[in-house]
Design a protein around this motif. Structure first.
Motif, PDB file in Angstrom:
ATOM      1  N   VAL A  80       0.851  -1.193   0.000  1.00 34.73           N
ATOM      2  CA  VAL A  80       0.000   0.000   0.000  1.00 34.73           C
ATOM      3  C   VAL A  80       0.887   1.243   0.000  1.00 34.73           C
ATOM      4  O   VAL A  80       0.637   2.216  -0.704  1.00 34.73           O
ATOM      5  CB  VAL A  80      -0.961   0.009   1.218  1.00 34.73           C
ATOM      6  N   ALA A  81       1.953   1.181   0.779  1.00 37.70           N
ATOM      7  CA  ALA A  81       2.852   2.326   0.917  1.00 37.70           C
ATOM      8  C   ALA A  81       3.694   2.566  -0.341  1.00 37.70           C
ATOM      9  O   ALA A  81       4.188   3.664  -0.544  1.00 37.70           O
ATOM     10  CB  ALA A  81       3.759   2.136   2.121  1.00 37.70           C
ATOM     11  N   LYS A  83       2.539   2.505  -3.327  1.00 41.95           N
ATOM     12  CA  LYS A  83       1.652   2.977  -4.399  1.00 41.95           C
ATOM     13  C   LYS A  83       2.154   4.285  -5.022  1.00 41.95           C
ATOM     14  O   LYS A  83       2.205   4.413  -6.235  1.00 41.95           O
ATOM     15  CB  LYS A  83       0.232   3.142  -3.855  1.00 41.95           C
ATOM     16  N   PHE A  84       2.542   5.246  -4.188  1.00 37.90           N
ATOM     17  CA  PHE A  84       3.027   6.526  -4.706  1.00 37.90           C
ATOM     18  C   PHE A  84       4.264   6.318  -5.580  1.00 37.90           C
ATOM     19  O   PHE A  84       4.371   6.892  -6.656  1.00 37.90           O
ATOM     20  CB  PHE A  84       3.343   7.498  -3.563  1.00 37.90           C
ATOM     21  N   ALA A  85       5.177   5.477  -5.119  1.00 37.05           N
ATOM     22  CA  ALA A  85       6.402   5.222  -5.889  1.00 37.05           C
ATOM     23  C   ALA A  85       6.079   4.566  -7.225  1.00 37.05           C
ATOM     24  O   ALA A  85       6.675   4.915  -8.254  1.00 37.05           O
ATOM     25  CB  ALA A  85       7.362   4.352  -5.088  1.00 37.05           C
ATOM     26  N   MET A  86       5.134   3.658  -7.233  1.00 37.40           N
ATOM     27  CA  MET A  86       4.777   2.981  -8.474  1.00 37.40           C
ATOM     28  C   MET A  86       4.099   3.932  -9.455  1.00 37.40           C
ATOM     29  O   MET A  86       4.310   3.843 -10.660  1.00 37.40           O
ATOM     30  CB  MET A  86       3.870   1.783  -8.189  1.00 37.40           C
ATOM     31  N   GLU A 147      16.307  -0.603   3.387  1.00 36.26           N
ATOM     32  CA  GLU A 147      17.478  -0.785   2.538  1.00 36.26           C
ATOM     33  C   GLU A 147      17.119  -1.495   1.241  1.00 36.26           C
ATOM     34  O   GLU A 147      17.631  -1.146   0.177  1.00 36.26           O
ATOM     35  CB  GLU A 147      18.577  -1.560   3.279  1.00 36.26           C
ATOM     36  N   MET A 148      16.235  -2.473   1.304  1.00 32.61           N
ATOM     37  CA  MET A 148      15.822  -3.170   0.080  1.00 32.61           C
ATOM     38  C   MET A 148      15.126  -2.214  -0.886  1.00 32.61           C
ATOM     39  O   MET A 148      15.379  -2.246  -2.085  1.00 32.61           O
ATOM     40  CB  MET A 148      14.922  -4.351   0.418  1.00 32.61           C
ATOM     41  N   VAL A 149      14.255  -1.361  -0.362  1.00 27.13           N
ATOM     42  CA  VAL A 149      13.552  -0.409  -1.227  1.00 27.13           C
ATOM     43  C   VAL A 149      14.531   0.593  -1.825  1.00 27.13           C
ATOM     44  O   VAL A 149      14.447   0.921  -3.010  1.00 27.13           O
ATOM     45  CB  VAL A 149      12.407   0.303  -0.463  1.00 27.13           C
ATOM     46  N   LEU A 150      15.456   1.075  -1.023  1.00 25.76           N
ATOM     47  CA  LEU A 150      16.440   2.028  -1.539  1.00 25.76           C
ATOM     48  C   LEU A 150      17.298   1.400  -2.641  1.00 25.76           C
ATOM     49  O   LEU A 150      17.602   2.042  -3.640  1.00 25.76           O
ATOM     50  CB  LEU A 150      17.312   2.573  -0.408  1.00 25.76           C
ATOM     51  N   ARG A 151      17.666   0.164  -2.468  1.00 18.97           N
ATOM     52  CA  ARG A 151      18.440  -0.523  -3.518  1.00 18.97           C
ATOM     53  C   ARG A 151      17.592  -0.732  -4.772  1.00 18.97           C
ATOM     54  O   ARG A 151      18.086  -0.634  -5.886  1.00 18.97           O
ATOM     55  CB  ARG A 151      18.991  -1.850  -3.003  1.00 18.97           C
ATOM     56  N   PRO A 161       7.662  -4.622  -7.354  1.00 15.73           N
ATOM     57  CA  PRO A 161       7.749  -4.726  -5.894  1.00 15.73           C
ATOM     58  C   PRO A 161       6.768  -5.741  -5.314  1.00 15.73           C
ATOM     59  O   PRO A 161       7.030  -6.326  -4.257  1.00 15.73           O
ATOM     60  CB  PRO A 161       7.440  -3.311  -5.403  1.00 15.73           C
ATOM     61  N   ASN A 162       5.667  -5.994  -6.004  1.00 13.43           N
ATOM     62  CA  ASN A 162       4.717  -7.008  -5.530  1.00 13.43           C
ATOM     63  C   ASN A 162       5.397  -8.367  -5.428  1.00 13.43           C
ATOM     64  O   ASN A 162       5.227  -9.081  -4.446  1.00 13.43           O
ATOM     65  CB  ASN A 162       3.518  -7.119  -6.487  1.00 13.43           C
ATOM     66  N   ILE A 163       6.179  -8.690  -6.440  1.00 15.21           N
ATOM     67  CA  ILE A 163       6.861  -9.990  -6.468  1.00 15.21           C
ATOM     68  C   ILE A 163       7.915 -10.056  -5.370  1.00 15.21           C
ATOM     69  O   ILE A 163       8.012 -11.045  -4.636  1.00 15.21           O
ATOM     70  CB  ILE A 163       7.482 -10.246  -7.863  1.00 15.21           C
ATOM     71  N   ILE A 164       8.706  -8.997  -5.234  1.00 16.09           N
ATOM     72  CA  ILE A 164       9.790  -8.978  -4.238  1.00 16.09           C
ATOM     73  C   ILE A 164       9.232  -9.073  -2.818  1.00 16.09           C
ATOM     74  O   ILE A 164       9.657  -9.924  -2.035  1.00 16.09           O
ATOM     75  CB  ILE A 164      10.641  -7.700  -4.389  1.00 16.09           C
ATOM     76  N   ILE A 165       8.288  -8.210  -2.493  1.00 23.64           N
ATOM     77  CA  ILE A 165       7.744  -8.176  -1.126  1.00 23.64           C
ATOM     78  C   ILE A 165       7.022  -9.480  -0.790  1.00 23.64           C
ATOM     79  O   ILE A 165       7.190 -10.034   0.297  1.00 23.64           O
ATOM     80  CB  ILE A 165       6.786  -6.969  -0.942  1.00 23.64           C
ATOM     81  N   ARG A 166       6.240  -9.983  -1.717  1.00 18.45           N
ATOM     82  CA  ARG A 166       5.525 -11.249  -1.454  1.00 18.45           C
ATOM     83  C   ARG A 166       6.508 -12.410  -1.286  1.00 18.45           C
ATOM     84  O   ARG A 166       6.294 -13.282  -0.453  1.00 18.45           O
ATOM     85  CB  ARG A 166       4.517 -11.528  -2.550  1.00 18.45           C
ATOM     86  N   ARG A 167       7.595 -12.399  -2.063  1.00 24.14           N
ATOM     87  CA  ARG A 167       8.597 -13.466  -1.934  1.00 24.14           C
ATOM     88  C   ARG A 167       9.299 -13.391  -0.580  1.00 24.14           C
ATOM     89  O   ARG A 167       9.528 -14.415   0.063  1.00 24.14           O
ATOM     90  CB  ARG A 167       9.622 -13.376  -3.084  1.00 24.14           C
ATOM     91  N   ILE A 168       9.618 -12.191  -0.140  1.00 24.62           N
ATOM     92  CA  ILE A 168      10.211 -12.026   1.194  1.00 24.62           C
ATOM     93  C   ILE A 168       9.245 -12.569   2.238  1.00 24.62           C
ATOM     94  O   ILE A 168       9.643 -13.271   3.166  1.00 24.62           O
ATOM     95  CB  ILE A 168      10.549 -10.545   1.473  1.00 24.62           C
TER      96      ILE A 168
END
Length: 188
Positions: A80-81, A83-86, A147-151, A161-168
């Motif tokens: 949800v957070a 969303k703005f970046a996307m 750190e993951m988001v910044l990278r 990011p949906n794939i990355i966050i869900r995989r984590i």
């Protein structure tokens, strides 16, 4: 009402311009010209362009907090957070590559902290975890996510990011609860 409209117009124009070009290529003159207002009107609302950035990120943080609810997993809350970046990939990338990168970092850190602290608090219901350990667990995940988001931003925001966050979430599923239970077990 007119003042609020003008402020929103200035803010929206800044975001639009950030989606088109780097921050250091945007001037107050550009914004006032595009908004068809005078410089005094701009300076009535903002001391400089950096104040607009600060307000944008504070506003987006509040939106993320308001949209996050206790029925969401930490993964859903964090998405949800994002969303703005996307919706504004280029703008975020331009801020990341500017001298105002700190505003973006603080925003991401705050969002990650809010999501993780609330999630850990909810997960700890019925578990005798210490407050200190709950804060430590939330802080650990807050730092890791930040750190993951910044990278991700630094690499051009190419991956979904949906794939990355869900995989984590899949890989670390149950670790927060397990950590909380350990805290209760070793709580003296």
């Amino acid at each position: 009402m007119a003042q609020q409209y003008t402020k929103i117009m200035i803010r929206d124009m800044c975001i639009k311009m950030l989606n088109e070009r780097p921050l250091n290529k945007i001037t107050v003159k550009d914004i006032v010209s595009a908004c068809d207002i005078n410089r005094n009107t701009f300076y009535y609302h903002y001391p400089d362009i950096y104040a607009i950035l600060s307000e944008i990120f504070q506003s987006e943080l509040q939106n993320a907090i308001d949209e996050y609810n206790d029925t969401l997993s930490w993964e859903e809350g964090f998405l949800v957070a994002t969303k703005f970046a996307m919706e504004n990939r280029r703008a975020v990338y331009h801020v990341y590559n500017s001298m105002q990168k700190e505003e973006l970092e603080n925003y991401i850190y705050s969002v990650a902290g809010n999501v993780m602290y609330r999630y850990v608090e909810r997960e700890s219901e019925g578990i005798q975890a210490s407050t200190k350990d709950k804060k430590l667990i939330a802080s650990f995940y807050q730092c890791a996510l930040t750190e993951m988001v910044l990278r991700w931003i630094g690499s051009g925001m190419k991956e979904d990011p949906n794939i990355i966050i869900r995989r984590i979430g899949e890989l670390f599923d149950g670790h927060i609860t397990l950590s909380l239970k350990r805290s209760g077990k070793f709580n003296f």
